[in-house]
Design a protein around this motif. Structure first.
Motif, PDB file in Angstrom:
ATOM      1  N   ARG A 257       2.933  -9.382   6.136  1.00 35.37           N
ATOM      2  CA  ARG A 257       2.386 -10.289   7.156  1.00 35.37           C
ATOM      3  C   ARG A 257       3.250 -11.522   7.234  1.00 35.37           C
ATOM      4  O   ARG A 257       3.694 -12.069   6.209  1.00 35.37           O
ATOM      5  CB  ARG A 257       0.951 -10.672   6.767  1.00 35.37           C
ATOM      6  N   PHE A 258       3.529 -11.969   8.464  1.00 38.68           N
ATOM      7  CA  PHE A 258       4.190 -13.254   8.695  1.00 38.68           C
ATOM      8  C   PHE A 258       3.324 -14.038   9.662  1.00 38.68           C
ATOM      9  O   PHE A 258       2.948 -13.537  10.725  1.00 38.68           O
ATOM     10  CB  PHE A 258       5.589 -13.070   9.264  1.00 38.68           C
TER      11      PHE A 258
ATOM     12  N   ARG B  50       4.199 -11.266   0.877  1.00 38.63           N
ATOM     13  CA  ARG B  50       4.986 -10.143   0.386  1.00 38.63           C
ATOM     14  C   ARG B  50       4.269  -9.389  -0.728  1.00 38.63           C
ATOM     15  O   ARG B  50       3.607  -9.990  -1.569  1.00 38.63           O
ATOM     16  CB  ARG B  50       6.358 -10.620  -0.118  1.00 38.63           C
ATOM     17  N   ILE B  51       4.460  -8.074  -0.695  1.00 35.06           N
ATOM     18  CA  ILE B  51       3.934  -7.182  -1.728  1.00 35.06           C
ATOM     19  C   ILE B  51       5.065  -6.806  -2.669  1.00 35.06           C
ATOM     20  O   ILE B  51       6.176  -6.485  -2.232  1.00 35.06           O
ATOM     21  CB  ILE B  51       3.372  -5.895  -1.097  1.00 35.06           C
TER      22      ILE B  51
ATOM     23  N   GLN C  91       2.057  -4.961  -8.295  1.00 34.54           N
ATOM     24  CA  GLN C  91       2.357  -6.009  -9.261  1.00 34.54           C
ATOM     25  C   GLN C  91       1.870  -7.364  -8.777  1.00 34.54           C
ATOM     26  O   GLN C  91       1.313  -8.147  -9.550  1.00 34.54           O
ATOM     27  CB  GLN C  91       3.866  -6.058  -9.526  1.00 34.54           C
ATOM     28  N   SER C  92       2.076  -7.656  -7.485  1.00 37.98           N
ATOM     29  CA  SER C  92       1.675  -8.968  -6.974  1.00 37.98           C
ATOM     30  C   SER C  92       1.650  -8.991  -5.459  1.00 37.98           C
ATOM     31  O   SER C  92       2.283  -8.168  -4.782  1.00 37.98           O
ATOM     32  CB  SER C  92       2.637 -10.058  -7.474  1.00 37.98           C
ATOM     33  N   VAL C  93       0.891  -9.947  -4.926  1.00 37.31           N
ATOM     34  CA  VAL C  93       0.932 -10.325  -3.515  1.00 37.31           C
ATOM     35  C   VAL C  93       1.141 -11.829  -3.492  1.00 37.31           C
ATOM     36  O   VAL C  93       0.364 -12.577  -4.093  1.00 37.31           O
ATOM     37  CB  VAL C  93      -0.373  -9.947  -2.779  1.00 37.31           C
TER      38      VAL C  93
ATOM     39  N   VAL D 244      -5.197  -7.250   0.322  1.00 36.95           N
ATOM     40  CA  VAL D 244      -4.225  -6.190   0.565  1.00 36.95           C
ATOM     41  C   VAL D 244      -4.613  -4.954  -0.231  1.00 36.95           C
ATOM     42  O   VAL D 244      -4.957  -5.038  -1.408  1.00 36.95           O
ATOM     43  CB  VAL D 244      -2.803  -6.642   0.166  1.00 36.95           C
ATOM     44  N   LYS D 245      -4.557  -3.801   0.442  1.00 32.65           N
ATOM     45  CA  LYS D 245      -4.789  -2.521  -0.224  1.00 32.65           C
ATOM     46  C   LYS D 245      -3.502  -1.700  -0.185  1.00 32.65           C
ATOM     47  O   LYS D 245      -2.896  -1.547   0.872  1.00 32.65           O
ATOM     48  CB  LYS D 245      -5.911  -1.736   0.463  1.00 32.65           C
TER      49      LYS D 245
END
Length: 392
Positions: free
Chosen positions: A230-231, A150-151, A132-134, A247-248
């Motif tokens: 990831r942070f 965030r994914i 839906q989103s990154v 992102v995959k």
């Protein structure tokens, strides 16, 4: 990929997958070396030239992996189609573009140049469920302020459940102490000054994820993912200017997810599928002629969705000072040069460090001042070639 502890013994683990139950593992310890082919193969629903990587296991004393070259590699499906792959030095690439489609059965075949033959189990495409989103946002993690990425994903049909993620981050670097004059040593060994190239002023760094990133929603009330992939600390120089992440998301079936979960436990914090890893995990591939011919890895047919986002440091940390650079960029001078001011704390002579490409000229005038080379030339830590996908 990183090598594992070379003093470790090889642990050979065979995994049995049952369609709707847990994975059982059967460890077998051995202190002898057995050569095996290592397969990395994920075929997706993207229309593209698909890729498969074949290498050989290596002894712990070996420094790098050995490609399995010259093999015949192809995939067949239950409609009679065959997809041939050609050897391109470090991987096998399909001769034509194709994509995995639902309800079609796929099988991988490998025939090596020394006469060994292998095939995979028959696999079908996993559930198709795009992300839906990154999103990137300022967040605090373990008392450290930074950027969380965030994914978000949701399957209202509750059929996805098992996810694997990869990412590649790219970041813009602007050299902080670049000047338009460059100090060089001429052919006769004298210090001379020439115009500096602007090609050393702006660069782009890039890093790929190396660890397995797995998420399961199987024990949740709904098939929804909200995961921090990831942070990045607000003191990390990679976000100083502009940052991008691709992102995959792969949706896996239960057997593939169990395979990757076991592989992750074996790998610990190291990168995955290292040919010299202390544990070798047998997946869904086998020899068709001789059971003594070993093959490890997994033939994965997974749906994938891809999303790229960008952000600028100044947009997220409005009015805040940027992170420190890759290295200390305070200018300095050399103590034993007679025309330099006090105090000059660097020992030796700048000509020695200049010839070794350790320093970059910073100021012109009565005195010679210098900075560490990455401060004046970003090509020493990154590429000055702008990626084709990059947008400012």
């Amino acid at each position: 990929m990183k090598n594992y502890n070379r003093n470790s013994i090889i642990i050979l683990i065979t995994s049995a997958f049952i369609s709707n139950s847990c994975t059982e593992t059967y460890p077998l310890l051995t202190n002898t070396y057995e050569e095996a082919i290592v397969v990395e193969a994920t075929i997706t629903n993207e229309l593209k030239n698909q890729e498969i990587k074949l290498t050989k296991t290596a002894r712990f004393e070996d420094e790098s992996y050995i490609p399995e070259s010259g093999a015949e590699v192809f995939i067949t499906d239950n409609s009679g189609k065959r997809y041939d792959f050609e050897d391109q030095s470090d991987r096998y690439v399909s001769k034509t573009e194709f994509q995995a489609v639902p309800e079609v059965k796929y099988q991988l075949h490998i025939n090596t140049k020394d006469g060994r033959s292998f095939e995979s189990s028959i696999e079908t495409l996993s559930a198709v469920n795009p992300m839906q989103s990154v999103k990137a946002a300022v967040e605090t993690k373990e008392n450290q302020r930074g950027v969380s990425i965030r994914i978000n994903s949701f399957d209202p049909n509750n059929k996805s459940k098992y996810y694997r993620y990869e990412y590649e981050e790219t970041y813009k670097i602007i050299t902080p102490k670049w000047v338009n004059t460059k100090a060089v040593i001429s052919q006769n060994g004298a210090l001379t000054f020439v115009p500096n190239s602007t090609d050393t002023k702006v660069c782009y760094g890039s890093k790929k994820s190396t660890n397995l990133i797995l998420v399961s929603t199987n024990n949740l009330n709904e098939d929804r993912v909200n995961y921090m992939i990831r942070f990045i600390s607000n003191q990390d120089y990679i976000i100083t200017t502009r940052y991008s992440i691709l992102v995959k998301q792969y949706v896996e079936n239960l057997a593939a997810y169990n395979y990757y979960s076991t592989l992750k436990k074996m790998s610990g914090n190291e990168s995955i599928l290292s040919p010299t890893q202390p544990g070798i995990l047998l997946g869904n591939l086998k020899s068709t002629k001789n059971p003594n011919n070993k093959i490890v890895g997994y033939f994965d047919v997974a749906s994938v969705s891809v999303e790229r986002i960008y952000f600028n440091y100044a947009d997220l940390f409005l009015g805040e000072a940027p992170p420190p650079y890759y290295t200390d960029c305070q200018e300095f001078c050399y103590a034993d040069y007679p025309f330099n001011p006090d105090p000059c704390t660097h020992a030796g002579h700048f000509m020695d460090d200049l010839s070794l490409n350790k320093i970059s000229y910073y100021l012109f005038g009565r005195f010679y001042f210098w900075v560490n080379i990455p401060c004046g030339d970003c090509t020493t830590i990154a590429s000055n070639i702008k990626p084709t996908f990059w947008t400012d």
